[in-house]
Design a protein around this motif. Structure first.
Motif, PDB file in Angstrom:
ATOM      1  N   ASP A 120       0.862  -1.159   0.036  1.00  0.00           N
ATOM      2  CA  ASP A 120      -0.068  -0.154  -0.184  1.00  0.00           C
ATOM      3  C   ASP A 120       0.701   1.194  -0.012  1.00  0.00           C
ATOM      4  OD1 ASP A 120       0.595   0.489   2.662  1.00  0.00           O
ATOM      5  OD2 ASP A 120      -1.325   0.169   3.609  1.00  0.00           O
ATOM      6  N   ALA A 121       0.314   2.342  -0.007  1.00  0.00           N
ATOM      7  CA  ALA A 121       1.083   3.645  -0.216  1.00  0.00           C
ATOM      8  C   ALA A 121       1.831   4.042   1.004  1.00  0.00           C
ATOM      9  CB  ALA A 121       0.050   4.938  -0.630  1.00  0.00           C
ATOM     10  N   ALA A 160      21.541   2.811   0.123  1.00  0.00           N
ATOM     11  CA  ALA A 160      20.809   2.654   1.417  1.00  0.00           C
ATOM     12  C   ALA A 160      19.599   3.542   1.448  1.00  0.00           C
ATOM     13  CB  ALA A 160      21.407   2.508   2.617  1.00  0.00           C
ATOM     14  N   ARG A 161      19.231   4.003   0.259  1.00  0.00           N
ATOM     15  CA  ARG A 161      18.203   5.003   0.558  1.00  0.00           C
ATOM     16  C   ARG A 161      16.719   4.396   0.074  1.00  0.00           C
ATOM     17  NH1 ARG A 161      14.552   7.830  -3.114  1.00  0.00           N
ATOM     18  NH2 ARG A 161      15.275   6.974  -4.980  1.00  0.00           N
ATOM     19  N   ALA A 162      15.908   4.854   1.208  1.00  0.00           N
ATOM     20  CA  ALA A 162      14.552   4.151   1.351  1.00  0.00           C
ATOM     21  C   ALA A 162      13.824   4.619  -0.032  1.00  0.00           C
ATOM     22  CB  ALA A 162      13.861   4.751   2.473  1.00  0.00           C
ATOM     23  N   LEU A 163      12.994   3.691  -0.547  1.00  0.00           N
ATOM     24  CA  LEU A 163      12.160   3.893  -1.665  1.00  0.00           C
ATOM     25  C   LEU A 163      10.872   4.024  -1.405  1.00  0.00           C
ATOM     26  CD1 LEU A 163      13.364   1.488  -4.639  1.00  0.00           C
ATOM     27  CD2 LEU A 163      14.204   3.956  -4.082  1.00  0.00           C
ATOM     28  N   GLN A 164      10.080   5.253  -1.841  1.00  0.00           N
ATOM     29  CA  GLN A 164       8.452   5.179  -1.561  1.00  0.00           C
ATOM     30  C   GLN A 164       7.826   4.146  -2.389  1.00  0.00           C
ATOM     31  OE1 GLN A 164       7.552   7.209   0.874  1.00  0.00           O
ATOM     32  NE2 GLN A 164       9.730   8.006   1.035  1.00  0.00           N
ATOM     33  N   ALA A 165       6.690   3.913  -2.110  1.00  0.00           N
ATOM     34  CA  ALA A 165       5.852   2.593  -2.740  1.00  0.00           C
ATOM     35  C   ALA A 165       5.954   3.244  -4.026  1.00  0.00           C
ATOM     36  CB  ALA A 165       4.475   2.579  -1.973  1.00  0.00           C
ATOM     37  N   ASN A 166       5.550   4.192  -4.653  1.00  0.00           N
ATOM     38  CA  ASN A 166       5.309   4.344  -6.092  1.00  0.00           C
ATOM     39  C   ASN A 166       6.818   4.382  -6.627  1.00  0.00           C
ATOM     40  OD1 ASN A 166       6.180   6.777  -4.910  1.00  0.00           O
ATOM     41  ND2 ASN A 166       5.860   7.937  -6.672  1.00  0.00           N
ATOM     42  N   GLU A 167       8.034   4.620  -6.206  1.00  0.00           N
ATOM     43  CA  GLU A 167       9.100   4.131  -6.640  1.00  0.00           C
ATOM     44  C   GLU A 167       9.400   2.798  -6.927  1.00  0.00           C
ATOM     45  OE1 GLU A 167      12.380   7.496  -5.578  1.00  0.00           O
ATOM     46  OE2 GLU A 167      11.153   6.806  -3.731  1.00  0.00           O
ATOM     47  N   LEU A 173       9.814  -3.502  -8.410  1.00  0.00           N
ATOM     48  CA  LEU A 173       9.858  -4.185  -6.939  1.00  0.00           C
ATOM     49  C   LEU A 173       8.601  -4.593  -6.501  1.00  0.00           C
ATOM     50  CD1 LEU A 173      11.807  -5.400  -4.544  1.00  0.00           C
ATOM     51  CD2 LEU A 173      11.709  -2.956  -3.820  1.00  0.00           C
ATOM     52  N   VAL A 174       7.673  -3.813  -6.520  1.00  0.00           N
ATOM     53  CA  VAL A 174       6.095  -4.111  -6.088  1.00  0.00           C
ATOM     54  C   VAL A 174       5.321  -4.289  -7.394  1.00  0.00           C
ATOM     55  CG1 VAL A 174       4.217  -2.815  -5.147  1.00  0.00           C
ATOM     56  CG2 VAL A 174       6.322  -2.551  -4.152  1.00  0.00           C
TER      57      VAL A 174
END
Length: 245
Positions: A120-121, A160-167, A173-174
């Motif tokens: 989810d978002a 080590a950057r965190a990707l947001q869900a849309n990225e 990946l999703v």
């Protein structure tokens, strides 16, 4: 007695495994892996009753990854934890990772062992091994690169950057991204679609894709031909129902 690290709930052919350490963002310690190993062993023997598995996290996120406070506290066979994740990946049943909140490092390695990643978002994905001078040992380098490609995997692993869900969705990946709060409904719909099809067919498709990964087309086709499992026992009944419509 402490609560179970992972809980199991079965309903109509669907097994839901829930990481159950919400106060620690479902950080993965040895007890969690022992519980997952036991659940996988049971599911391997439950092919007549369980046709799909969902793995999710309780509380505010899927999993923050390995419990850093427990690293090295209790010596264990270094093959155990990666072996459990590999066992998860080899379950006969299709496995869906249902991700909300953080899905970092070891948690991401767990999700990558699943057949589908639905988020989810609110979801965020990262490989933070580099922040702590660690090197992924649970399959990160191999599974992540195979899922999103080597360049994108290098970027995640080396920044080590965190990707947001849309990225995460945009790089593959999703598999499915839904609005915040919509995860349960989509997981229910996807699992119902999977369960409506032949368990025999789904299991065969998963096994064949795993066994032929990395083969040339000619070798893969030969393997498929030599190991063809035949039609499901209920295939005639399914065809008859269709023709009566």
């Amino acid at each position: 007695m402490s609560e179970a690290r992972i809980t199991r709930e079965d309903a109509d052919g669907l097994c839901t495994l829930t990481l159950n350490r919400p106060d620690k963002l479902n950080a993965l310690d040895t007890a969690a892996f022992e519980a997952l190993d036991a659940h996988c062993a049971a599911l391997e023997q439950a092919t007549e009753t369980i046709g799909c598995v969902v793995l999710r996290g309780s509380g505010r996120g899927f999993s923050a990854g390995a419990d850093l406070g427990k690293i090295g506290a209790t010596p264990i066979d270094p093959r155990f934890k990666p072996g459990v994740i590999d066992r998860l990946s080899r379950l006969p049943q299709p496995v869906i990772a249902a991700v909300h909140g953080v899905c970092f490092t070891g948690g991401l390695e767990l999700a990558l062992a699943c057949d589908f990643i639905v988020a989810d978002a609110t979801a965020k994905f990262a490989d933070t091994h580099g922040k702590f001078g660690l090197v992924g040992a649970w399959g990160m380098g191999q599974r992540l690169s195979r899922r999103i490609g080597t360049p994108a995997a290098k970027h995640m692993m080396m920044t080590a950057r965190a990707l947001q869900a849309n990225e995460a969705r945009d790089i593959g990946l999703v598999d499915m991204l839904v609005e915040a709060g919509g995860l349960d409904a989509v997981i229910a719909s996807l699992s119902a679609e999977i369960l409506a099809n032949s368990r025999h067919t789904n299991f065969a498709a998963k096994r064949m894709l795993r066994e032929t990964e990395g083969m040339s087309l000619a070798d893969a086709l030969a393997h498929e031909h030599e190991n063809y499992p035949g039609s499901a026992p209920d295939s005639p009944e399914r065809i008859a129902r269709f023709t009566r419509k």
